[in-house]
Design an enzyme around this catalytic site. Structure first.
Site: not given
Ligand code: AMP
Length: 576
Positions: A307, A259, A257
């Site tokens: 998100e 991000k 998916e």
């Molecule tokens: P990080 O904030 O770098 O730890 O990355 C994880 C975060 O990516 C999650 O907590 C979500 O806020 C975000 N995110 C964005 N797209 C997705 C997705 N398709 N699936 C899960 N998390 C996502």
């Protein structure tokens, strides 16, 4: 090996102590004790915050102990632990007042014995756990900071130093780390002789460990379920370095998916009632009335995960644009027009269509109407999501099905070309595990790595940054056995924040300075920053044993608590 065995037996002893303690409590105290043992004054989904910061704790401890205004800071220097500092300062009072009495000695003994295995035991005399929680509630209700401190002093005076130590730990959220790894869940299982897996499932489904303890006690764990408007912790992704590692871990088929670089939000909806919760479970719907209004148009009730992004006509705008929406309780018309927001849904946690509404009253309990989907595979949850008729500001995230590491790389490049941060690669057979950072979701970010770190020290800048606290020393969480809860420094960087952010942060750090050493200040470890760097290498320069090459502060992460910062093991993985 020997130390490993010792650690295991300590853990089982800890669990047994905790279980015996939980078993000894009446139902109401049991619920409160479990909440406190997660390091929170109220259940995770309860939005109330005591608003008590370090300054208030420091002042209240010193006043309750009749100690000098530097006593707390000096004690903190010795232990780097606010709870222990409070204990030391208040024990000194006890010792002064009742020199060499038996009681002081027994308190010190208990502190030493309990330090690694907090039981949350309340003192024999003094307020009960529900009374302590009621005191927290009265602190929330106090309008002025001075009144908050007064109520805190009053509470500290009614408790013994050991109990104050735990209260301070609860107020600073410290216990959460000490009890990581499911210790509390094991203790609940032990206490009431229930299978650990049932307790774990119930905690994930309900999001309220206090409630689960009570259900375990009454042999009703099967009743735990998601409730509308009581948010669950979001499922988290583990970092991965490259496509080959992901394929090796998850096998194929993979779900990749996009991000999205926005703000994690859980959307709860029942009829026209729509609320958005941040990853730290705060209700942030007020900041996104456009998304809330749009969501109301859905002919569906349930809980979505996704998100929040700045989004104009279905096109995603850079994160920097969204920042204009943050920190404002209610955006004005101009902000709403210039930075419209949208929501990309990528999961469904619960869906309408559970037991029918109570026909008698018409006013159904919303919780009765959602069916939990946590244990269904992502494949099925995604099908539910894709079958929804979504209104304009809500879209479903982009999904690819790469079959090889090469195709995964191509999907990553395509996601980057769409303006997204990278990929979250998921196992389509996996369930939704709230609050867990498992291996079913792996995040692959831009080639440039980032780590979420906690600022522990700040320094005055030079040149244009003269007079502001612009140089940050930051740390990651130590997750080596026996060191959990400690922070270890990993780098230092000039802030890459905007002038306005630096000015704001300077004010904050000034108000939360623990100690000054010339130009350098040790500050309350509460601010999480995302740090970008080129690579990590072993180094004796920092306490972590690692250093970053070319670190720069990418952005503030007000949505993350220090307990959610990256761990030393992630740093080690990036260095190898
Ligand atoms: P990080 O904030 O770098 O730890 O990355 C994880 C975060 O990516 C999650 O907590 C979500 O806020 C975000 N995110 C964005 N797209 C997705 C997705 N398709 N699936 C899960 N998390 C996502």
């Amino acid at each position: 090996m020997a130390s490993g065995v010792a650690a295991t037996s300590r853990t089982s002893e800890k669990v047994a102590n905790l279980a015996a303690y939980l078993r000894s409590l009446d139902p109401e105290s049991l619920e409160v004790a479990c909440v406190f043992l997660t390091g929170r004054p109220f259940p995770a989904s309860d939005p109330r915050s005591t608003g008590v910061g370090w300054a208030a704790v420091q002042e209240a401890v010193e006043r309750a102990a009749g100690a000098s205004p530097r006593a707390f800071g000096e004690a903190y220097d010795r232990s780097s632990d606010p709870g222990r500092a409070a204990f030391e300062v208040l024990s000194a009072r006890e010792t002064r007042e009742r020199a060499a009495t038996r009681e002081a000695a027994s308190i010190a003994d208990r502190a030493a014995a309990d330090e690694r295995a907090p039981t949350g035991r309340s003192p024999d005399t003094g307020p009960s756990l529900p009374e302590v929680q009621a005191a927290f509630a009265s602190i929330v209700d106090a309008r002025r900071p001075a009144a908050r401190v007064d109520r805190l002093v009053d509470l500290f005076e009614r408790l013994d130093p050991l109990a104050v130590m735990y209260v301070v730990k609860v107020l600073s959220g410290d216990l959460r780390i000490g009890l990581r790894g499911g210790l509390l869940e094991s203790a609940i299982a032990d206490a009431f002789d229930r299978p650990l897996a049932d307790v774990q499932r119930a905690v994930m489904a309900s999001g309220d460990v206090g409630e689960v303890a009570r259900l375990a006690r009454d042999d009703r764990l099967g009743d735990a379920r998601p409730t509308l408007f009581r948010p669950l912790l979001p499922m988290l992704a583990s970092p991965a370095t490259d496509a080959a590692e992901i394929v090796a871990r998850l096998g194929t088929p993979l779900w990749a998916e996009d991000k999205y670089d926005g703000i994690r939000a859980q959307l709860h909806k029942a009829g026209t009632d729509v609320r958005l919760y941040s990853r730290d479970l705060h209700d942030i719907g007020g900041q996104f009335p456009d998304v809330v209004d749009s969501a109301r148009e859905m002919a569906w009730d349930g809980v979505l995960d996704g998100e929040l992004l700045a989004m104009a006509e279905g096109r995603i705008l850079p994160f920097a644009r969204l920042q204009a929406r943050l920190g404002r309780k209610e955006p004005d018309a101009e902000v709403l027009a210039t930075v419209p927001a949208g929501y990309v849904a990528f999961d469904v946690i619960a869906a309408g269509g559970g037991e029918p509404a109570d026909a008698g009253t018409g006013a159904a309990d919303p919780s009765a109407r959602v069916t939990p989907l946590l244990e269904r595979p992502l494949l099925e949850r995604r099908a539910v999501l894709e079958a929804l008729r979504l209104p304009g500001r809500i879209v479903v995230g982009h999904l690819e099905h790469p079959a090889t590491a090469g195709e995964l790389d191509a999907a990553f490049d395509a996601a980057r070309a769409r303006g997204n941060e990278g990929l979250v690669v998921k196992d389509p057979a996996s369930g939704y595990t709230p609050g867990r950072r498992g291996l079913a979701w792996l995040k692959l970010k831009k080639a440039l790595a980032t780590l979420d770190c906690v600022v522990v020290g700040v320094e005055l800048g030079h040149g244009r940054r003269h007079g502001v606290l612009s140089d940050y020393t930051f740390a990651v969480r130590d997750d080596r056995p026996g060191h959990e809860g400690e922070l270890v420094t990993v780098g230092k960087a000039y802030s890459g924040l905007t002038d306005a952010e630096i000015a704001d942060m300077t004010r904050w750090f000034e108000a939360h300075t623990l100690q000054r050493h010339g130009r350098y200040r040790l500050v309350e470890p509460s601010v999480v920053v995302e740090v970008a760097f080129d690579r990590v290498q072993r180094s004796a320069r920092h306490a972590s044993g690692y250093a970053m090459r070319f670190p720069r502060i990418a952005r503030l992460r007000p949505d993350k608590r220090p307990a959610e910062a990256d761990a030393l093991s992630s740093v080690a993985a990036l260095a190898s």
